[in-house]
Motif scaffolding. Sequence first.
Motif, PDB file in Angstrom:
ATOM      1  N   ALA A 128      -1.921 -14.897   7.017  1.00  0.00           N
ATOM      2  CA  ALA A 128      -1.956 -15.335   8.413  1.00  0.00           C
ATOM      3  C   ALA A 128      -0.589 -15.195   9.077  1.00  0.00           C
ATOM      4  CB  ALA A 128      -2.435 -16.785   8.486  1.00  0.00           C
ATOM      5  N   THR A 129       0.468 -15.563   8.365  1.00  0.00           N
ATOM      6  CA  THR A 129       1.817 -15.471   8.931  1.00  0.00           C
ATOM      7  C   THR A 129       2.199 -14.024   9.190  1.00  0.00           C
ATOM      8  OG1 THR A 129       2.485 -17.473   7.762  1.00  0.00           O
ATOM      9  CG2 THR A 129       4.246 -16.032   8.558  1.00  0.00           C
ATOM     10  N   ALA A 130       1.916 -13.132   8.245  1.00  0.00           N
ATOM     11  CA  ALA A 130       2.271 -11.717   8.396  1.00  0.00           C
ATOM     12  C   ALA A 130       1.566 -11.104   9.606  1.00  0.00           C
ATOM     13  CB  ALA A 130       1.924 -10.947   7.133  1.00  0.00           C
ATOM     14  N   ILE A 131       0.297 -11.417   9.793  1.00  0.00           N
ATOM     15  CA  ILE A 131      -0.441 -10.884  10.944  1.00  0.00           C
ATOM     16  C   ILE A 131       0.131 -11.432  12.241  1.00  0.00           C
ATOM     17  CG2 ILE A 131      -2.676 -10.895  12.112  1.00  0.00           C
ATOM     18  CD1 ILE A 131      -3.977 -10.909   9.320  1.00  0.00           C
ATOM     19  N   ARG A 132       0.440 -12.729  12.269  1.00  0.00           N
ATOM     20  CA  ARG A 132       0.957 -13.351  13.479  1.00  0.00           C
ATOM     21  C   ARG A 132       2.293 -12.756  13.902  1.00  0.00           C
ATOM     22  NH1 ARG A 132       0.691 -18.097  11.796  1.00  0.00           N
ATOM     23  NH2 ARG A 132       2.872 -18.594  11.364  1.00  0.00           N
ATOM     24  N   VAL A 133       3.203 -12.571  12.957  1.00  0.00           N
ATOM     25  CA  VAL A 133       4.519 -12.034  13.321  1.00  0.00           C
ATOM     26  C   VAL A 133       4.423 -10.560  13.679  1.00  0.00           C
ATOM     27  CG1 VAL A 133       5.754 -13.749  11.963  1.00  0.00           C
ATOM     28  CG2 VAL A 133       5.172 -11.557  10.903  1.00  0.00           C
ATOM     29  N   ALA A 134       3.481  -9.819  13.059  1.00  0.00           N
ATOM     30  CA  ALA A 134       3.301  -8.409  13.403  1.00  0.00           C
ATOM     31  C   ALA A 134       2.786  -8.261  14.823  1.00  0.00           C
ATOM     32  CB  ALA A 134       2.346  -7.744  12.422  1.00  0.00           C
ATOM     33  N   LEU A 135       1.927  -9.165  15.256  1.00  0.00           N
ATOM     34  CA  LEU A 135       1.431  -9.129  16.639  1.00  0.00           C
ATOM     35  C   LEU A 135       2.558  -9.320  17.642  1.00  0.00           C
ATOM     36  CD1 LEU A 135      -1.884 -11.180  16.264  1.00  0.00           C
ATOM     37  CD2 LEU A 135      -1.678  -8.759  16.872  1.00  0.00           C
ATOM     38  N   HIS A 136       3.629 -10.008  17.226  1.00  0.00           N
ATOM     39  CA  HIS A 136       4.795 -10.218  18.082  1.00  0.00           C
ATOM     40  C   HIS A 136       5.867  -9.156  17.848  1.00  0.00           C
ATOM     41  CE1 HIS A 136       2.896 -14.219  18.350  1.00  0.00           C
ATOM     42  NE2 HIS A 136       3.517 -14.329  19.511  1.00  0.00           N
ATOM     43  N   ASP A 137       5.464  -8.035  17.231  1.00  0.00           N
ATOM     44  CA  ASP A 137       6.356  -6.895  16.992  1.00  0.00           C
ATOM     45  C   ASP A 137       7.540  -7.270  16.109  1.00  0.00           C
ATOM     46  OD1 ASP A 137       6.962  -4.230  17.143  1.00  0.00           O
ATOM     47  OD2 ASP A 137       8.104  -4.384  19.005  1.00  0.00           O
ATOM     48  N   ARG A 138       7.287  -8.108  15.111  1.00  0.00           N
ATOM     49  CA  ARG A 138       8.326  -8.485  14.151  1.00  0.00           C
ATOM     50  C   ARG A 138       7.944  -7.924  12.779  1.00  0.00           C
ATOM     51  NH1 ARG A 138       7.596 -13.584  17.061  1.00  0.00           N
ATOM     52  NH2 ARG A 138       9.324 -13.787  18.540  1.00  0.00           N
ATOM     53  N   MET A 139       7.903  -6.614  12.721  1.00  0.00           N
ATOM     54  CA  MET A 139       7.421  -5.959  11.511  1.00  0.00           C
ATOM     55  C   MET A 139       8.393  -6.122  10.348  1.00  0.00           C
ATOM     56  SD  MET A 139       4.558  -4.701  10.930  1.00  0.00           S
ATOM     57  CE  MET A 139       3.748  -4.043   9.484  1.00  0.00           C
ATOM     58  N   ASP A 140       9.677  -6.305  10.620  1.00  0.00           N
ATOM     59  CA  ASP A 140      10.638  -6.568   9.547  1.00  0.00           C
ATOM     60  C   ASP A 140      10.209  -7.796   8.748  1.00  0.00           C
ATOM     61  OD1 ASP A 140      12.788  -4.818   9.093  1.00  0.00           O
ATOM     62  OD2 ASP A 140      13.635  -5.304  11.045  1.00  0.00           O
ATOM     63  N   LEU A 141       9.821  -8.850   9.462  1.00  0.00           N
ATOM     64  CA  LEU A 141       9.409 -10.080   8.794  1.00  0.00           C
ATOM     65  C   LEU A 141       8.092  -9.887   8.053  1.00  0.00           C
ATOM     66  CD1 LEU A 141       9.752 -13.032   8.149  1.00  0.00           C
ATOM     67  CD2 LEU A 141       8.868 -13.597  10.420  1.00  0.00           C
ATOM     68  N   ALA A 142       7.148  -9.159   8.669  1.00  0.00           N
ATOM     69  CA  ALA A 142       5.860  -8.912   8.021  1.00  0.00           C
ATOM     70  C   ALA A 142       6.036  -8.108   6.737  1.00  0.00           C
ATOM     71  CB  ALA A 142       4.930  -8.169   8.984  1.00  0.00           C
ATOM     72  N   ILE A 143       6.891  -7.088   6.775  1.00  0.00           N
ATOM     73  CA  ILE A 143       7.177  -6.290   5.580  1.00  0.00           C
ATOM     74  C   ILE A 143       7.855  -7.159   4.524  1.00  0.00           C
ATOM     75  CG2 ILE A 143       8.635  -4.443   4.677  1.00  0.00           C
ATOM     76  CD1 ILE A 143       6.321  -3.276   6.002  1.00  0.00           C
ATOM     77  N   GLY A 144       8.772  -8.023   4.978  1.00  0.00           N
ATOM     78  CA  GLY A 144       9.464  -8.917   4.058  1.00  0.00           C
ATOM     79  C   GLY A 144       8.500  -9.840   3.334  1.00  0.00           C
ATOM     80  N   ILE A 145       7.479 -10.326   4.054  1.00  0.00           N
ATOM     81  CA  ILE A 145       6.479 -11.193   3.443  1.00  0.00           C
ATOM     82  C   ILE A 145       5.670 -10.429   2.400  1.00  0.00           C
ATOM     83  CG2 ILE A 145       4.343 -12.468   3.883  1.00  0.00           C
ATOM     84  CD1 ILE A 145       5.558 -13.233   6.621  1.00  0.00           C
ATOM     85  N   ALA A 146       5.197  -9.232   2.760  1.00  0.00           N
ATOM     86  CA  ALA A 146       4.338  -8.456   1.867  1.00  0.00           C
ATOM     87  C   ALA A 146       5.078  -7.982   0.617  1.00  0.00           C
ATOM     88  CB  ALA A 146       3.760  -7.263   2.622  1.00  0.00           C
ATOM     89  N   ILE A 147       6.194  -7.294   0.821  1.00  0.00           N
ATOM     90  CA  ILE A 147       6.937  -6.749  -0.319  1.00  0.00           C
ATOM     91  C   ILE A 147       7.661  -7.859  -1.073  1.00  0.00           C
ATOM     92  CG2 ILE A 147       8.834  -5.222  -1.004  1.00  0.00           C
ATOM     93  CD1 ILE A 147       8.003  -3.303   1.151  1.00  0.00           C
ATOM     94  N   GLY A 148       8.263  -8.809  -0.327  1.00  0.00           N
ATOM     95  CA  GLY A 148       8.987  -9.897  -0.978  1.00  0.00           C
ATOM     96  C   GLY A 148       8.092 -10.745  -1.862  1.00  0.00           C
ATOM     97  N   SER A 149       6.881 -11.053  -1.402  1.00  0.00           N
ATOM     98  CA  SER A 149       5.960 -11.851  -2.208  1.00  0.00           C
ATOM     99  C   SER A 149       5.523 -11.093  -3.454  1.00  0.00           C
ATOM    100  CB  SER A 149       4.736 -12.241  -1.374  1.00  0.00           C
ATOM    101  OG  SER A 149       5.104 -13.124  -0.330  1.00  0.00           O
ATOM    102  N   SER A 150       5.306  -9.791  -3.304  1.00  0.00           N
ATOM    103  CA  SER A 150       4.935  -8.975  -4.467  1.00  0.00           C
ATOM    104  C   SER A 150       6.050  -8.961  -5.499  1.00  0.00           C
ATOM    105  CB  SER A 150       4.613  -7.542  -4.018  1.00  0.00           C
ATOM    106  OG  SER A 150       3.494  -7.515  -3.174  1.00  0.00           O
ATOM    107  N   LEU A 151       7.287  -8.865  -5.032  1.00  0.00           N
ATOM    108  CA  LEU A 151       8.429  -8.867  -5.945  1.00  0.00           C
ATOM    109  C   LEU A 151       8.536 -10.204  -6.681  1.00  0.00           C
ATOM    110  CD1 LEU A 151      11.215  -7.019  -3.913  1.00  0.00           C
ATOM    111  CD2 LEU A 151      10.114  -6.257  -6.016  1.00  0.00           C
ATOM    112  N   GLN A 152       8.312 -11.299  -5.968  1.00  0.00           N
ATOM    113  CA  GLN A 152       8.375 -12.613  -6.604  1.00  0.00           C
ATOM    114  C   GLN A 152       7.328 -12.736  -7.710  1.00  0.00           C
ATOM    115  OE1 GLN A 152       8.007 -15.528  -3.535  1.00  0.00           O
ATOM    116  NE2 GLN A 152      10.064 -15.225  -2.742  1.00  0.00           N
ATOM    117  N   ILE A 153       6.133 -12.221  -7.440  1.00  0.00           N
ATOM    118  CA  ILE A 153       5.072 -12.273  -8.444  1.00  0.00           C
ATOM    119  C   ILE A 153       5.436 -11.411  -9.654  1.00  0.00           C
ATOM    120  CG2 ILE A 153       2.687 -11.611  -8.941  1.00  0.00           C
ATOM    121  CD1 ILE A 153       2.841 -14.149  -7.340  1.00  0.00           C
ATOM    122  N   ALA A 154       5.857 -10.175  -9.393  1.00  0.00           N
ATOM    123  CA  ALA A 154       6.086  -9.220 -10.478  1.00  0.00           C
ATOM    124  C   ALA A 154       7.343  -9.517 -11.281  1.00  0.00           C
ATOM    125  CB  ALA A 154       6.164  -7.798  -9.899  1.00  0.00           C
TER     126      ALA A 154
END
Length: 378
Positions: A280-306
């Motif tokens: 939900a957060t990634a979609i919300r920030v992407a709608l506000h043209d904050r793709m840096d943050l959305a990418i950070g959420i997606a890739i950063g969370s994957s890195l934390q898991i892996a």
Amino acid sequence: MVHRSGMSGEKPMRFPRPTLNWLLAAIPLALALRYVTAWRNDTALFVVSAIALVPLAGWMGEATEHLAARLGEGIGGLVNASFGNAAELIIALIALHAGRLEVVKASISGSIIGNLLLVFGAAALAGGWRHESQRFNRTAARAGSTALMLAAAALVIPSVFHHAAAERPGGWIPAASQRLSLAIAVILLATYVAMLVFSLGTHRRLYLGESDRADHETGSAAPWSWQRAAATLLAATLAVAWLSEFLVDTVEAAQRSLGVSETFVGVIIVAIVGNAAEHATAIRVALHDRMDLAIGIAIGSSLQIALFVAPVLVFASYGFSRQLSFEFTTPEIAAVALAVFLSGQIAGDGETNWVEGAQLLALYAIIAGLFYFLPSVG
């Protein structure tokens, strides 16, 4: 003159905006399904517990962010990076305690796949539909994608070892595979430390924009007090642990009723539950043209898991009756490799659009179909 309601002098009625917190209503229902004998239904309890975990995971993430803000830039960044996926870690630990190693492994691979394809894809699609193209820091995205390739290799190597050792005179033995997994866990954790030094220290400037935008996105004038943040984090953690036990205990009933495999439960259902708030957060920030943050959420969370959660689970498994290894199934290895490859290709040029988001979601749907139709082992 007759007065009519709804005239221009009256303020229009405002309804509360939908929020994941509405799903907290599922908590008392889960308790009732678990402890009221007449209402006991394991499949319903599985579904309701999964729904209830979604807002609790969001509360854990928000409390962690506020606590990190109170602890200062250095220690706070470390806390936020290390406990950003605490809900997924708790769910996996409960499953590990119950001896459901396949669910644990599937939740690890599923979280990586879900963040890279579902979160990244939904954010790129939603943001790209509103904005013709969205740009982000290519260097930071590539650094994260490269580290994820290492994580994909960690999933492949133990299986390669298994097949190679089986063809040799001595043959394959589980103890050797376990020792290899333990060594890989140490290497992954060391890599995670290196990524923290990179993102919080030597190359912090690449990630400064994300922090500023995150503060703007929350709209908070000031972070919570450390007492409120700590109390919220503790309460949410206890609730997540409690409901995770309900979820794990009813996996078998859900499998039979829904007609899905244990791997599907871990790869798709558990992964979505643990990451729903981030979606939900990634979609919300992407709608506000904050793709840096959305990418950070997606890739950063994957890195934390892996690089963090998976090694911690391997270490923790030595405290239980069965040890966890990094020997994943072939479908899981293929799915993670494809997710890492496609997301890396899309993130590599520092720009995304809606059709690339649709492509990521299409691959996620294909992978979900693979695990849905894959028969259960045994």
